[in-house]
Design a protein around this motif. Sequence first.
Motif, PDB file in Angstrom:
ATOM      1  N   VAL A   7      77.893  54.556 -20.215  1.00 36.12           N
ATOM      2  CA  VAL A   7      78.535  52.983 -19.869  1.00 36.12           C
ATOM      3  C   VAL A   7      78.909  52.585 -21.351  1.00 36.12           C
ATOM      4  N   GLN A   8      80.303  52.393 -21.549  1.00 35.08           N
ATOM      5  CA  GLN A   8      80.543  51.616 -22.853  1.00 35.08           C
ATOM      6  C   GLN A   8      80.356  50.404 -22.824  1.00 35.08           C
ATOM      7  N   THR A   9      79.742  49.504 -23.647  1.00 33.98           N
ATOM      8  CA  THR A   9      79.557  48.074 -23.527  1.00 33.98           C
ATOM      9  C   THR A   9      80.303  47.468 -24.728  1.00 33.98           C
ATOM     10  N   SER A  10      80.509  46.122 -24.684  1.00 30.79           N
ATOM     11  CA  SER A  10      81.102  45.361 -25.806  1.00 30.79           C
ATOM     12  C   SER A  10      80.619  43.707 -25.932  1.00 30.79           C
ATOM     13  N   GLY A  11      79.636  43.902 -25.977  1.00 29.37           N
ATOM     14  CA  GLY A  11      78.699  42.723 -25.999  1.00 29.37           C
ATOM     15  C   GLY A  11      78.043  42.273 -24.781  1.00 29.37           C
ATOM     16  N   PRO A  12      77.106  41.276 -24.739  1.00 29.92           N
ATOM     17  CA  PRO A  12      76.250  40.985 -23.543  1.00 29.92           C
ATOM     18  C   PRO A  12      76.935  40.662 -22.274  1.00 29.92           C
ATOM     19  N   GLY A  13      76.449  41.068 -21.366  1.00 33.39           N
ATOM     20  CA  GLY A  13      77.082  40.738 -19.841  1.00 33.39           C
ATOM     21  C   GLY A  13      76.726  41.789 -19.169  1.00 33.39           C
ATOM     22  N   LEU A  14      77.346  41.861 -17.895  1.00 25.73           N
ATOM     23  CA  LEU A  14      77.110  42.819 -16.852  1.00 25.73           C
ATOM     24  C   LEU A  14      78.201  43.832 -16.645  1.00 25.73           C
ATOM     25  N   TYR A  15      77.911  45.261 -16.681  1.00 25.66           N
ATOM     26  CA  TYR A  15      79.255  46.058 -16.443  1.00 25.66           C
ATOM     27  C   TYR A  15      78.934  46.902 -15.253  1.00 25.66           C
ATOM     28  N   ASP A  16      79.828  47.032 -14.395  1.00 26.63           N
ATOM     29  CA  ASP A  16      79.957  47.221 -13.129  1.00 26.63           C
ATOM     30  C   ASP A  16      80.148  48.900 -13.183  1.00 26.63           C
ATOM     31  N   PHE A  17      79.180  49.814 -12.726  1.00 25.02           N
ATOM     32  CA  PHE A  17      79.508  51.310 -12.962  1.00 25.02           C
ATOM     33  C   PHE A  17      79.349  51.814 -11.388  1.00 25.02           C
ATOM     34  N   THR A  18      79.439  51.034 -10.185  1.00 23.52           N
ATOM     35  CA  THR A  18      78.915  51.571  -8.792  1.00 23.52           C
ATOM     36  C   THR A  18      79.976  52.739  -8.843  1.00 23.52           C
ATOM     37  N   ALA A  19      81.293  52.895  -9.237  1.00 27.27           N
ATOM     38  CA  ALA A  19      82.133  53.717  -8.955  1.00 27.27           C
ATOM     39  C   ALA A  19      81.827  55.063  -9.338  1.00 27.27           C
ATOM     40  N   ALA A  20      81.389  55.130 -10.654  1.00 29.76           N
ATOM     41  CA  ALA A  20      80.931  56.273 -11.273  1.00 29.76           C
ATOM     42  C   ALA A  20      79.559  56.944 -10.511  1.00 29.76           C
ATOM     43  N   GLY A 114      74.346  46.905   0.360  1.00 30.49           N
ATOM     44  CA  GLY A 114      74.669  45.909   1.000  1.00 30.49           C
ATOM     45  C   GLY A 114      76.381  45.394   0.703  1.00 30.49           C
ATOM     46  N   THR A 115      76.837  44.769   1.655  1.00 30.85           N
ATOM     47  CA  THR A 115      78.453  44.460   1.350  1.00 30.85           C
ATOM     48  C   THR A 115      78.651  43.832   0.150  1.00 30.85           C
ATOM     49  N   TRP A 116      77.952  42.963  -0.440  1.00 35.53           N
ATOM     50  CA  TRP A 116      78.072  42.448  -1.811  1.00 35.53           C
ATOM     51  C   TRP A 116      77.490  42.879  -3.006  1.00 35.53           C
ATOM     52  N   GLN A 117      76.862  44.010  -2.801  1.00 43.00           N
ATOM     53  CA  GLN A 117      76.023  44.634  -3.799  1.00 43.00           C
ATOM     54  C   GLN A 117      76.704  45.468  -4.847  1.00 43.00           C
ATOM     55  N   GLY A 118      76.851  45.490  -6.051  1.00 45.28           N
ATOM     56  CA  GLY A 118      77.353  46.518  -7.140  1.00 45.28           C
ATOM     57  C   GLY A 118      76.241  46.691  -7.997  1.00 45.28           C
ATOM     58  N   ILE A 119      76.406  47.848  -8.712  1.00 45.92           N
ATOM     59  CA  ILE A 119      75.417  48.451  -9.689  1.00 45.92           C
ATOM     60  C   ILE A 119      76.014  47.989 -11.076  1.00 45.92           C
ATOM     61  N   TYR A 120      75.004  47.344 -11.994  1.00 42.13           N
ATOM     62  CA  TYR A 120      75.356  47.095 -13.240  1.00 42.13           C
ATOM     63  C   TYR A 120      74.535  47.448 -14.279  1.00 42.13           C
ATOM     64  N   LEU A 121      75.270  47.870 -15.355  1.00 39.51           N
ATOM     65  CA  LEU A 121      74.435  47.963 -16.724  1.00 39.51           C
ATOM     66  C   LEU A 121      74.479  46.574 -17.236  1.00 39.51           C
ATOM     67  N   ARG A 131      75.693  53.493 -23.760  1.00 30.30           N
ATOM     68  CA  ARG A 131      74.448  53.675 -23.001  1.00 30.30           C
ATOM     69  C   ARG A 131      74.405  54.518 -21.833  1.00 30.30           C
ATOM     70  N   ASP A 132      73.387  55.478 -22.139  1.00 27.27           N
ATOM     71  CA  ASP A 132      73.312  56.550 -21.161  1.00 27.27           C
ATOM     72  C   ASP A 132      72.303  56.348 -19.857  1.00 27.27           C
ATOM     73  N   VAL A 133      72.998  56.649 -18.825  1.00 27.32           N
ATOM     74  CA  VAL A 133      71.919  56.354 -17.387  1.00 27.32           C
ATOM     75  C   VAL A 133      71.731  57.496 -16.883  1.00 27.32           C
ATOM     76  N   VAL A 134      70.695  58.086 -16.710  1.00 29.97           N
ATOM     77  CA  VAL A 134      70.395  59.372 -15.689  1.00 29.97           C
ATOM     78  C   VAL A 134      70.209  58.939 -14.301  1.00 29.97           C
ATOM     79  N   VAL A 135      70.964  59.920 -13.665  1.00 27.73           N
ATOM     80  CA  VAL A 135      70.969  59.769 -12.339  1.00 27.73           C
ATOM     81  C   VAL A 135      70.361  60.937 -11.572  1.00 27.73           C
ATOM     82  N   HIS A 136      69.052  60.522 -10.869  1.00 29.04           N
ATOM     83  CA  HIS A 136      68.617  61.816 -10.163  1.00 29.04           C
ATOM     84  C   HIS A 136      68.867  61.541  -8.527  1.00 29.04           C
ATOM     85  N   ILE A 137      69.481  62.722  -7.942  1.00 30.59           N
ATOM     86  CA  ILE A 137      69.554  62.647  -6.536  1.00 30.59           C
ATOM     87  C   ILE A 137      68.954  63.799  -5.908  1.00 30.59           C
TER      88      ILE A 137
END
Lengths: 139, 139, 139
Positions: A7-20, A114-121, A131-137
Amino acid sequence: MITTLRVQTSGPGLYDFTAAVEDALSDMNLAEGLLTLFVRHTSCSLLIQENADPDVLADLNEFFRRLVPHTDEASMSWVRHNSEGPDDMPAHIKAALTQTSLSIPFRNGAMMLGTWQGIYLFEHRDRPHRRDVVVHIGG
Amino acid sequence: MITTLRVQTSGPGLYDFTAAVEDALSDMNLAEGLLTLFVRHTSCSLLIQENADPDVLADLNEFFRRLVPHTDEASMSWVRHNSEGPDDMPAHIKAALTQTSLSIPFRNGAMMLGTWQGIYLFEHRDRPHRRDVVVHIGG
Amino acid sequence: MITTLRVQTSGPGLYDFTAAVEDALSDMNLAEGLLTLFVRHTSCSLLIQENADPDVLADLNEFFRRLVPHTDEASMSWVRHNSEGPDDMPAHIKAALTQTSLSIPFRNGAMMLGTWQGIYLFEHRDRPHRRDVVVHIGG
């Protein structure tokens, strides 16, 4: 199965990566199980939050900025760890107050968000970061 | 596989037990999977944080001490639960603000921690305690 | 195995649903593994806390109410997201400060909770809500 998302960030805040995350899950072709996210850093974090109103994301970031100001502000003069800039120690504190790992069950190949839930960095540093996020399935 | 680690504490602060978790994992001889930690107490917690500069750990502890002072301080006079000492209710609150469980993917027999990440037991009580952390390791 | 529990709430506070999770686990007839809870909302959260003294639960709720007041109070005048009532944005912030998912190892068919640990749904909204918690049970 384990994969890593960037996930590439550009300053403080929440970055939605649900689609990834959804893409990583659909690559697996697994019907049911548990998906776990783990962020390999201590100055950013993970958060599941509302994805409807962007003001919610701005307000979340602003709350944490006020709760844990930069260390060049008077209320933070007690901080010792200043060598990496006024945003570094607050970043570690904000990471401690939120999540390093998150687990989400999935069924019929889809995360049970849930309907309104997104996943954020949640980025806490001022400068851009990769930023590296490991996904275990698991089944 | 499930095992239990014991962490001895001697007052508030962060206790690195990464090596003990690594030992538990290597005993398993499993290449890839998910390792989950669960602390069996409500007045201490778990945290993954920076293991490079000890000042980061001291600052983290100090931030939480300021955010949630002992209940004999005036700003905490609203607290009802005082029967177990002025550090007990703040300990429960600090535990609520951090983690009771953490999940870390592993590959090639090693946890996928970032370069600067260590695993900590965050003690919130003043007196020494023996703390039990359950480790679950799954394929 | 995945199932969903419903928790009915009636205002801010901690709702113990440990017994419902125990029932879901015993239905499975599995001896050992990992149980994961995931709440499908962003204005309530999950918490493992002391189940002995009800004052602990009241104090926890009060701490969060003071840390994140309703947005009609002067200290929260910076909040942008007000369209869903003065308790909505604080609810998102309190959810961010606590947990969306929790993992608990089990053995001999029983969760390895500590003696004083209970599992709580932490409601942050003022009005009654029905809250869905997904339970994943793996071997």
